[in-house]
Design a protein around this motif. Structure first.
Motif, PDB file in Angstrom:
ATOM      1  N   UNK A  51     -17.678  -7.329  13.187  1.00  0.00           N
ATOM      2  CA  UNK A  51     -17.703  -6.670  14.508  1.00  0.00           C
ATOM      3  C   UNK A  51     -16.390  -6.810  15.268  1.00  0.00           C
ATOM      4  N   UNK A  52     -15.758  -7.971  15.160  1.00  0.00           N
ATOM      5  CA  UNK A  52     -14.528  -8.167  15.942  1.00  0.00           C
ATOM      6  C   UNK A  52     -13.394  -7.294  15.395  1.00  0.00           C
ATOM      7  N   UNK A  65     -14.153  -3.814  16.510  1.00  0.00           N
ATOM      8  CA  UNK A  65     -13.879  -3.672  17.949  1.00  0.00           C
ATOM      9  C   UNK A  65     -12.398  -3.411  18.195  1.00  0.00           C
ATOM     10  N   UNK A  66     -11.568  -3.882  17.259  1.00  0.00           N
ATOM     11  CA  UNK A  66     -10.118  -3.734  17.421  1.00  0.00           C
ATOM     12  C   UNK A  66      -9.584  -2.474  16.756  1.00  0.00           C
TER      13      UNK A  66
END
Lengths: 371, 371
Positions: free
Chosen positions: B336-337, B340-341
């Protein structure tokens, strides 16, 4: 678990993990749209407000308490990983108190500056931006002296707590001075010279926890009776003027260690050599003129605020469609069924029960292909 | 106020006014995204489910009770203006019971048909659509007889309650028959012939309360391990085949007096003269393959379902961007991170706590300019 109101919690991880709870001060439509954007990212929201509002219907948790209720604030702080706010008139003391336990983003520094029209304009001037002539007014004699310096027409405004044209009085000539002074009801004020602008624009931008910056396209705004009526992207403004405005916004945010979405409103004045951009004011929050981003941009201003506050990377601010946002104020709302039937119109209603005059009830975004 | 469970409430106004409450049966991510879409239109949601889920965090009211708890259902019915559901395995008896008090949209007729693979395929055939060869299987002898008619390879499926590849067993040769039959655990089943398709597509469409119909662009789907992996719009399919698929979807909805969003999944088989479209199944609800509409269309499938259920005019189904939707299943979520980027990626997380294998945790929409 301690309930000592001044115990700091361990700092939240960066980025904040999905499933975490963000506290939002304020229960209005901006809080509602922030909570909706947080939910999209798997984050929960806890709304804290002194009265229920539209945000309550979409949040995982809610608290109704006064903004100076330390016991309620302490319990709120213990239940969240980070706090933010949806309106700039939140008491700085509230933010300071919460900050002892959890990070509050944007911080008290940004709030203190943007709550005071004098500090705000001084900051813009320090950064080399143009503003209207201005000076503080704390007495009737001082008002007369300021008018001597600035001239008429001018506008007398309360230094603090103004929004949507409230707390303002126009001074067209000396005949208006007394009534304008009385309209301030003894509050500290600011006299601002009149800028004979051709158009109003705003920059809605976001600054991340580690200083990343991104701006949406500059927005052209039309007000009616002191309240935003339409916002149009792209604004009809020269690229150089737009670039200047975004640059000022970026520098204001940097100076204030700003984290989150904010808006800077400008007056655009045509000159022989282009457009001069006068800073009018900065709002330390998501902004009505950024509502077009909900349908016209890849990532909305609300999601970008949540991303910044949660220490996430910023989302794309790219515009995929040209958009005109129209506010539904008071009785405009009665047309909701007609608007719902309008092909291609993206309708947003805030769940408010009563369409009082001047009340923001919703907005509609109309998209056209990007030119 | 009466609490008699069989008292009908007065019929809700058409369109349902903002501020009204829509009841949603089911607390999963589809209910969550429906509640979010309702909030955008100023409508409230009351979620009813037998266990808490992602929808609970974004709803104005929630009830946890069994789907056959008549007292709880009666109280739920009295608190809402209209009911809908987010999954097709809701008992028809529940919908019938609620229908005595409030409208349930889509109605029991659509639910009964789509809960039974035999009825569903018969409907498609009646309307002139192609399907795999099929026949009911209620005993081992009947299974052997069907295999004699249909041949192998074939697929044995439970008639009811299947989703995401569950309750299915492939029969490649006669050696697989016994294990396949046992996998049905004595439940009524259907044997389906194998369609040697080149691609899978779906039509996500909406039918309004008064019969208006609108379809999103046909979607190309790729499954992994029986679970949707990606959905791409536009699908790589000839316009004639797409038109045929939308026409079948429209006629199925009409025959079922359908109200709301639904999906019809097709197998596309290349032939000398074009593409044959085989109806696989119909889902009487918003559908995973329609999640791209949250970012790639003017009005999402969730908003259009709410509009239909609330008796509102349908919203535009126009695509403004080409979109690829990728599901985040189980451990996919751990990225997810990174997602997200990713510039321009529109990330959606459902607020589920544990990324168990096969569990739908979120999805990401990647937009490109419309070609």
């Amino acid at each position: 678990v301690t309930t000592d109101p001044v115990s700091p919690l361990p700092p939240p991880p960066i980025p904040l993990a999905p499933g975490s709870t963000i506290g939002i001060l304020g229960s209005g439509q901006l809080g509602r749209m922030l909570a909706q954007a947080a939910a999209r990212l798997g984050l929960k929201c806890h709304i804290y407000a002194d009265s229920p509002g539209p945000a309550f219907d979409v949040a995982a948790a809610t608290t109704i308490a006064a903004y100076d209720d330390r016991a309620a604030l302490a319990a709120f702080a213990m239940s969240i990983a980070v706090a933010t706010y949806e309106f700039e008139n939140i008491p700085v003391a509230t933010v300071d108190f919460l900050s002892r336990t959890v990070p509050v983003r944007p911080g008290a520094k940004a709030l203190a500056c943007t709550q005071d029209r004098i500090l705000e304009k001084r900051l813009a001037r320090e950064l080399g931006a143009m503003t209207a002539d201005f000076g503080p007014v704390d007495s009737y004699d001082e008002l007369l002296a300021r008018i001597g310096q600035i001239g008429t027409p001018a506008i007398l405004k309360t230094r603090r707590l103004g929004y949507d044209g409230k707390g303002q009085a126009k001074i067209r000539s000396l005949a208006d001075v007394k009534a304008a002074f009385e309209a301030m009801q003894g509050q500290p004020a600011i006299l601002e010279g009149f800028v004979p602008f051709q158009s109003e624009v705003s920059v809605v931008a976001v600054r991340g926890l580690e200083g990343a910056f991104a701006a949406y396209d500059v927005i052209g705004n039309v007000h009616r009776d002191g309240i935003l009526h339409t916002s149009t992207v792209p604004a009809r403004i020269a690229p150089e003027a737009a670039g200047k405005a975004v640059d000022i916004a970026r520098r204001m945010a940097e100076r204030l260690d700003y984290v989150g979405v904010f808006a800077v409103e400008f007056f655009a004045l045509e000159t022989a050599s282009g457009q001069d951009m006068y800073v009018n004011e900065m709002a330390p929050r998501v902004h009505n003129s950024g509502h077009w981003t909900m349908d016209g941009a890849a990532v909305s201003q609300f999601e970008n605020h949540i991303r910044a506050v949660a220490g996430w990377p910023l989302g794309s601010t790219a515009r995929h469609s040209d958009t005109v946002m129209t506010n539904l104020i008071g009785a405009d709302y009665n047309a909701w069924a007609t608007l719902a039937a309008e092909p291609g119109a993206c309708l947003h209603l805030y769940g408010k029960h009563e369409a009082r005059p001047g009340r923001k009830m919703g907005h509609v975004n109309r998209l056209t292909a990007k030119k």
